[in-house]
Design a protein around this motif. Structure first.
Motif, mmCIF file in Angstrom:
data_model
loop_
_atom_site.group_PDB
_atom_site.id
_atom_site.type_symbol
_atom_site.label_atom_id
_atom_site.label_comp_id
_atom_site.label_asym_id
_atom_site.label_seq_id
_atom_site.Cartn_x
_atom_site.Cartn_y
_atom_site.Cartn_z
ATOM 1 N N GLY A 1 0.841 -1.196 0.000
ATOM 2 C CA GLY A 1 0.000 0.000 0.000
ATOM 3 C C GLY A 1 0.870 1.237 0.000
ATOM 4 N N ILE A 2 0.583 2.175 -0.907
ATOM 5 C CA ILE A 2 1.352 3.423 -0.948
ATOM 6 C C ILE A 2 0.377 4.577 -0.724
ATOM 7 N N ILE A 3 0.513 5.251 0.397
ATOM 8 C CA ILE A 3 -0.292 6.448 0.633
ATOM 9 C C ILE A 3 0.493 7.608 0.031
ATOM 10 N N ALA A 4 -0.036 8.144 -1.082
ATOM 11 C CA ALA A 4 0.759 9.060 -1.908
ATOM 12 C C ALA A 4 0.385 10.516 -1.680
ATOM 13 N N GLY A 5 1.339 11.286 -1.196
ATOM 14 C CA GLY A 5 1.198 12.731 -1.057
ATOM 15 C C GLY A 5 1.842 13.440 -2.236
ATOM 16 N N SER A 6 2.314 14.668 -1.986
ATOM 17 C CA SER A 6 2.849 15.486 -3.076
ATOM 18 C C SER A 6 4.327 15.209 -3.319
ATOM 19 N N GLY A 7 4.858 15.799 -4.382
ATOM 20 C CA GLY A 7 6.277 15.687 -4.687
ATOM 21 C C GLY A 7 6.598 14.446 -5.504
ATOM 22 N N GLY A 8 7.884 14.197 -5.701
ATOM 23 C CA GLY A 8 8.334 13.139 -6.595
ATOM 24 C C GLY A 8 8.510 11.780 -5.949
ATOM 25 N N LEU A 9 8.372 11.728 -4.606
ATOM 26 C CA LEU A 9 8.660 10.470 -3.910
ATOM 27 C C LEU A 9 7.696 9.322 -4.269
ATOM 28 N N SER B 1 10.214 1.844 -8.207
ATOM 29 C CA SER B 1 11.075 0.891 -7.532
ATOM 30 C C SER B 1 10.358 -0.453 -7.340
ATOM 31 N N CYS B 2 9.057 -0.399 -6.989
ATOM 32 C CA CYS B 2 8.279 -1.635 -6.819
ATOM 33 C C CYS B 2 8.123 -2.347 -8.161
ATOM 34 N N ARG B 3 7.864 -1.563 -9.209
ATOM 35 C CA ARG B 3 7.711 -2.149 -10.545
ATOM 36 C C ARG B 3 8.999 -2.884 -10.937
ATOM 37 N N ALA B 4 10.138 -2.233 -10.697
ATOM 38 C CA ALA B 4 11.430 -2.838 -11.038
ATOM 39 C C ALA B 4 11.660 -4.128 -10.239
ATOM 40 N N ALA B 5 11.145 -4.173 -9.001
ATOM 41 C CA ALA B 5 11.341 -5.353 -8.151
ATOM 42 C C ALA B 5 10.235 -6.387 -8.331
ATOM 43 N N GLY B 6 9.264 -6.092 -9.216
ATOM 44 C CA GLY B 6 8.158 -7.012 -9.450
ATOM 45 C C GLY B 6 7.159 -7.092 -8.308
ATOM 46 N N ARG B 7 7.138 -6.046 -7.475
ATOM 47 C CA ARG B 7 6.206 -6.039 -6.344
ATOM 48 C C ARG B 7 4.904 -5.330 -6.736
ATOM 49 N N GLU B 8 3.777 -5.979 -6.458
ATOM 50 C CA GLU B 8 2.478 -5.335 -6.711
ATOM 51 C C GLU B 8 2.252 -4.169 -5.757
ATOM 52 N N VAL B 9 1.521 -3.156 -6.235
ATOM 53 C CA VAL B 9 1.207 -2.027 -5.352
ATOM 54 C C VAL B 9 -0.281 -1.694 -5.414
ATOM 55 N N PHE B 10 -0.755 -1.065 -4.367
ATOM 56 C CA PHE B 10 -2.050 -0.389 -4.417
ATOM 57 C C PHE B 10 -1.842 1.016 -3.844
ATOM 58 N N VAL B 11 -2.157 2.026 -4.654
ATOM 59 C CA VAL B 11 -1.881 3.405 -4.245
ATOM 60 C C VAL B 11 -3.147 4.089 -3.755
ATOM 61 N N LEU B 12 -3.075 4.636 -2.563
ATOM 62 C CA LEU B 12 -4.133 5.493 -2.050
ATOM 63 C C LEU B 12 -3.658 6.933 -2.288
ATOM 64 N N ASN C 1 -8.163 -4.163 -0.805
ATOM 65 C CA ASN C 1 -7.106 -4.476 -1.765
ATOM 66 C C ASN C 1 -6.002 -5.333 -1.152
ATOM 67 N N ALA C 2 -6.327 -5.948 0.001
ATOM 68 C CA ALA C 2 -5.442 -6.943 0.624
ATOM 69 C C ALA C 2 -4.084 -6.373 1.009
ATOM 70 N N VAL C 3 -4.067 -5.086 1.344
ATOM 71 C CA VAL C 3 -2.810 -4.460 1.754
ATOM 72 C C VAL C 3 -2.505 -4.823 3.203
ATOM 73 N N GLY C 4 -1.272 -5.301 3.450
ATOM 74 C CA GLY C 4 -0.841 -5.545 4.825
ATOM 75 C C GLY C 4 0.318 -4.646 5.207
ATOM 76 N N GLU C 5 1.066 -4.257 4.187
ATOM 77 C CA GLU C 5 2.255 -3.439 4.419
ATOM 78 C C GLU C 5 2.069 -2.096 3.704
ATOM 79 N N LEU C 6 2.481 -1.044 4.375
ATOM 80 C CA LEU C 6 2.160 0.301 3.904
ATOM 81 C C LEU C 6 3.388 1.188 3.900
ATOM 82 N N VAL C 7 3.443 2.105 2.936
ATOM 83 C CA VAL C 7 4.455 3.146 2.989
ATOM 84 C C VAL C 7 3.778 4.500 2.787
ATOM 85 N N LEU C 8 4.205 5.505 3.573
ATOM 86 C CA LEU C 8 3.719 6.871 3.379
ATOM 87 C C LEU C 8 4.773 7.600 2.564
#
Lengths: 280, 280
Positions: free
Chosen positions: B14-22, B29-40, B74-81
């Motif tokens: 899970g990616i909680i997405a704010g402003s800026g380029g991060l 980075s997740c795409r390159a590592a083959g990790r699925e994401v769900f963005v809020l 969306n079955a998110v267990g792990e999150l990044v802000l």
């Protein structure tokens, strides 16, 4: 006292005029009291219209020798520093020999604005001038405790004022600036070199929905009272209202109010408060 | 470790997405590592172009119940802000029942931005999510000690950096902002709600003659590292150069560098330094 004995025959009052409305007020006050003045108008700072009707000369900030010569040639014994001075960069300063000597003594880099002003006052005293505060020349100039006009801060605004006071004192202790704008617990802006007017202008685009913010202005701890006291005036009220603020809070006693009647009239018309806060 | 065991089968990140380029960097980075994401994607903050190519949903900041439902659905267990979030006013927030419950628990008024983010991380953990830092997902993201590109600060710039570090840490301790701009010992500006980009833009008109200033950016003391680490990226370099600064200094280790190659290329082309400063 010895100082009062000197005061008895001081010649014209020397006014070192920086920016803002304070020099004009001091000139008008002297005119009303029948006191002669000689104005040393700082280039890039002083308002031409305010000084042109009285004896004056223009001077660069870095031209300390010229400044001292002009003051002595005009028989000035007593001096007041009135208005704001932005410390120029060393490149723009172009110090003459006298200014270079002073700078060498006090050290340029180590000083914030306030340290520099304190040093300038000391130098002027060392040169034999008596330096007085602008407030000693103006009537009813200090902000009293409590609201000046009809509007009073509500409890939410009181909370922003208390928060702003704490932060502004900390900002002042770092010799950064005198003012902050707080809205609903948030710091919209901190005054640095842009000054209070610049801070207010940019806060117009930073404000959040809901109840507006508060400008909080305090004296820097250890600030040289004769050189750079916090000032509020009609322009402060106009800009605060235009930026959507609910009011202005400043340190009672320490803050000078320019044109109090106009400040009250403008604040009442805009529906914003102007309140003096005790230091206790 | 137990946390690593959970990490083994976490479902989409899970990616909680704010402003800026991060946020974009984390997604790439997740795409390159083959990790699925769900963005809020947070309304008014996230960049539409960055999120539209991956599974995502838009959400108001005040809609905490909706946000939690979306993450669980969306079955998110792990999150990044990732990215910046301007704390909205209470009026703009329009908290739903879940957000109101959280606010009642943590107290709205007492909190600066950083306090709020720390509380949000705690709430997410209380709801059973594992919250990780964006830097754990990005390679070579932390600013190393020393200059990044070809240009190095001279002794005058070093003095401005040291002064700026001291002031920025004090400003951070007050939970006002992360950055200051210092030129020749002067504070041109202090970051508050306008953010680093806004600070840099206004410093363009505040600069003095002579050698330009330095942007100094630090981590707030006690800052929630998983939520709001200081970030510099290509945009920071472009704005610093446009505002006439000589360089950027930030806390080594604590600061994330977005697109390091581009940061170095732009800084070298503009002739400005980007330097990591140790906390010692």
């Amino acid at each position: 006292m010895a100082a009062d004995a000197e005061f008895a025959a001081p010649g014209p009052l020397g006014i070192i005029a920086g920016s803002g409305g304070l020099p004009r007020r001091v000139i008008e006050s002297c005119r009303a009291a029948g006191r002669e003045v000689f104005v040393l108008a700082l280039e890039g700072e002083a308002d031409r219209a305010a000084v042109e009707s009285v004896p004056h000369a223009w001077c660069r900030i870095g031209a300390a020798a010229t400044a001292l010569d002009l003051l002595r040639a005009n028989a000035v014994g007593e001096l007041v520093l009135a208005g704001g001075v932005r410390r120029p960069s060393l490149a723009a300063l172009r110090p003459d020999w006298q200014a270079a000597k002073i700078l060498a003594r006090i050290g340029y880099r180590a000083l914030g604005d306030d340290g520099l002003l304190t040093a300038v006052v000391k130098e002027l005293e060392r040169e034999g001038f008596r330096v007085i505060g602008a407030d000693q020349l103006l009537d009813e100039a200090a902000l009293p405790e409590g609201p000046l006009g009809r509007v009073r801060p509500d409890p939410d605004a009181e909370a922003d004022i208390a928060h702003g006071m704490r932060l502004a004192r900390a900002i002042g202790a770092l010799d950064i600036g005198q003012a902050v704008v707080v809205q609903q617990g948030f710091v919209l802006g901190v005054e640095a070199i842009e000054g209070t007017d610049g801070l207010l202008r940019r806060c117009a685009s930073l404000r959040r929905d809901g109840p507006g913010g508060v400008l909080v202005k305090v004296e820097k701890p250890g600030q040289e009272k004769r050189a750079d006291r916090p000032v509020i005036g009609p322009q402060t009220v106009i800009l605060a209202a235009e930026s959507g603020l609910r009011g202005i809070a400043a340190e009672a006693g320490a803050t000078l109010v320019l044109d109090r009647d106009e400040v009250v009239r403008l604040a009442d018309a805009a529906g914003i408060f102007v309140v003096g806060v005790g230091s206790g």
